[in-house]
Motif scaffolding. Structure first.
Motif, PDB file in Angstrom:
ATOM      1  N   LEU A 118       6.356   3.590 -29.174  1.00 54.95           N
ATOM      2  CA  LEU A 118       5.009   3.459 -28.630  1.00 54.95           C
ATOM      3  C   LEU A 118       4.428   2.080 -28.924  1.00 54.95           C
ATOM      4  CD1 LEU A 118       2.848   5.126 -27.117  1.00 54.95           C
ATOM      5  CD2 LEU A 118       1.836   5.590 -29.336  1.00 54.95           C
ATOM      6  N   ASP A 119       4.595   1.597 -30.141  1.00 47.31           N
ATOM      7  CA  ASP A 119       4.101   0.259 -30.482  1.00 47.31           C
ATOM      8  C   ASP A 119       4.820  -0.828 -29.700  1.00 47.31           C
ATOM      9  OD1 ASP A 119       2.222   1.136 -32.246  1.00 47.31           O
ATOM     10  OD2 ASP A 119       3.490   0.898 -34.016  1.00 47.31           O
ATOM     11  N   LEU A 120       6.085  -0.638 -29.450  1.00 48.35           N
ATOM     12  CA  LEU A 120       6.855  -1.638 -28.708  1.00 48.35           C
ATOM     13  C   LEU A 120       6.332  -1.802 -27.290  1.00 48.35           C
ATOM     14  CD1 LEU A 120       9.305  -3.543 -28.566  1.00 48.35           C
ATOM     15  CD2 LEU A 120      10.646  -1.595 -27.823  1.00 48.35           C
ATOM     16  N   VAL A 121       5.879  -0.731 -26.671  1.00 50.89           N
ATOM     17  CA  VAL A 121       5.400  -0.802 -25.292  1.00 50.89           C
ATOM     18  C   VAL A 121       3.954  -1.298 -25.227  1.00 50.89           C
ATOM     19  CG1 VAL A 121       4.862   0.589 -23.255  1.00 50.89           C
ATOM     20  CG2 VAL A 121       6.992   0.937 -24.486  1.00 50.89           C
ATOM     21  N   TYR A 122       3.087  -0.784 -26.088  1.00 49.30           N
ATOM     22  CA  TYR A 122       1.671  -1.115 -25.978  1.00 49.30           C
ATOM     23  C   TYR A 122       1.282  -2.380 -26.722  1.00 49.30           C
ATOM     24  CZ  TYR A 122       0.725   3.166 -23.534  1.00 49.30           C
ATOM     25  OH  TYR A 122       0.710   4.157 -22.600  1.00 49.30           O
ATOM     26  N   SER A 123       1.969  -2.722 -27.797  1.00 45.18           N
ATOM     27  CA  SER A 123       1.667  -3.968 -28.515  1.00 45.18           C
ATOM     28  C   SER A 123       2.964  -4.532 -29.103  1.00 45.18           C
ATOM     29  CB  SER A 123       0.639  -3.719 -29.612  1.00 45.18           C
ATOM     30  OG  SER A 123       1.084  -2.701 -30.472  1.00 45.18           O
ATOM     31  N   PRO A 124       3.737  -5.217 -28.273  1.00 42.45           N
ATOM     32  CA  PRO A 124       5.046  -5.697 -28.731  1.00 42.45           C
ATOM     33  C   PRO A 124       4.968  -6.732 -29.843  1.00 42.45           C
ATOM     34  CG  PRO A 124       4.602  -6.438 -26.496  1.00 42.45           C
ATOM     35  CD  PRO A 124       3.503  -5.515 -26.873  1.00 42.45           C
ATOM     36  N   VAL A 125       3.926  -7.559 -29.857  1.00 40.67           N
ATOM     37  CA  VAL A 125       3.809  -8.563 -30.922  1.00 40.67           C
ATOM     38  C   VAL A 125       3.586  -7.872 -32.260  1.00 40.67           C
ATOM     39  CG1 VAL A 125       2.434 -10.499 -31.759  1.00 40.67           C
ATOM     40  CG2 VAL A 125       2.971 -10.313 -29.333  1.00 40.67           C
TER      41      VAL A 125
END
Length: 138
Positions: A118-125
């Motif tokens: 989920l973090d990779l898609v919505y906030s990759p940085v």
């Protein structure tokens, strides 16, 4: 001398912009290939996310099979879109509609949570920074 080093790339970009802006067919071909590549890469990962989301919501095996067949038909149109641009309209419109549907977004979010992405898609940085910090702390 500094002004020359700064001005030369700016002039080059301006001339390139004028060349590309006057050639509408080049803009359309570039957009078509960018959309085709995006849908090909997007299509490879979306089926697993959808299946994980439906499985976490307790979907039966028949529904998972229907989703797999629907994805297969959609992906055939994406592949055909690489050959003829007319076929690319159908998967692009379907993707736009489905990604703006709140129910599908919820299923995708459940699938991303189940896969831990989920973090990779919505906030990759933030995802990359968190992984780097955790790898150095542990």
């Amino acid at each position: 001398m500094f002004i020359f080093y700064v001005a030369a790339p700016l002039v080059w970009l301006f001339v390139l912009f004028l060349f590309v802006a006057t050639d509408v067919r080049l803009i359309l071909r570039t957009t078509r290939w960018a959309a085709t590549i995006y849908l090909l890469v997007f299509g490879l990962s979306i089926i697993e996310v959808l299946q994980q989301g439906l499985a976490s919501l307790g979907a039966d095996s028949d529904r998972l099979l229907y989703v797999r067949w629907g994805w297969f038909g959609w992906y055939i149109f994406v592949i055909l879109g690489a050959l003829r641009w007319e076929y690319l309209v159908i998967p692009a419109v379907m993707s736009f509609y489905l990604l703006n549907n709140p129910d599908i977004r919820m299923i995708l979010n459940y699938g991303l949570i189940r896969m831990g992405m989920l973090d990779l898609v919505y906030s990759p940085v933030w995802y990359v920074v968190k992984r780097l910090v955790l790898s150095h702390v542990l």
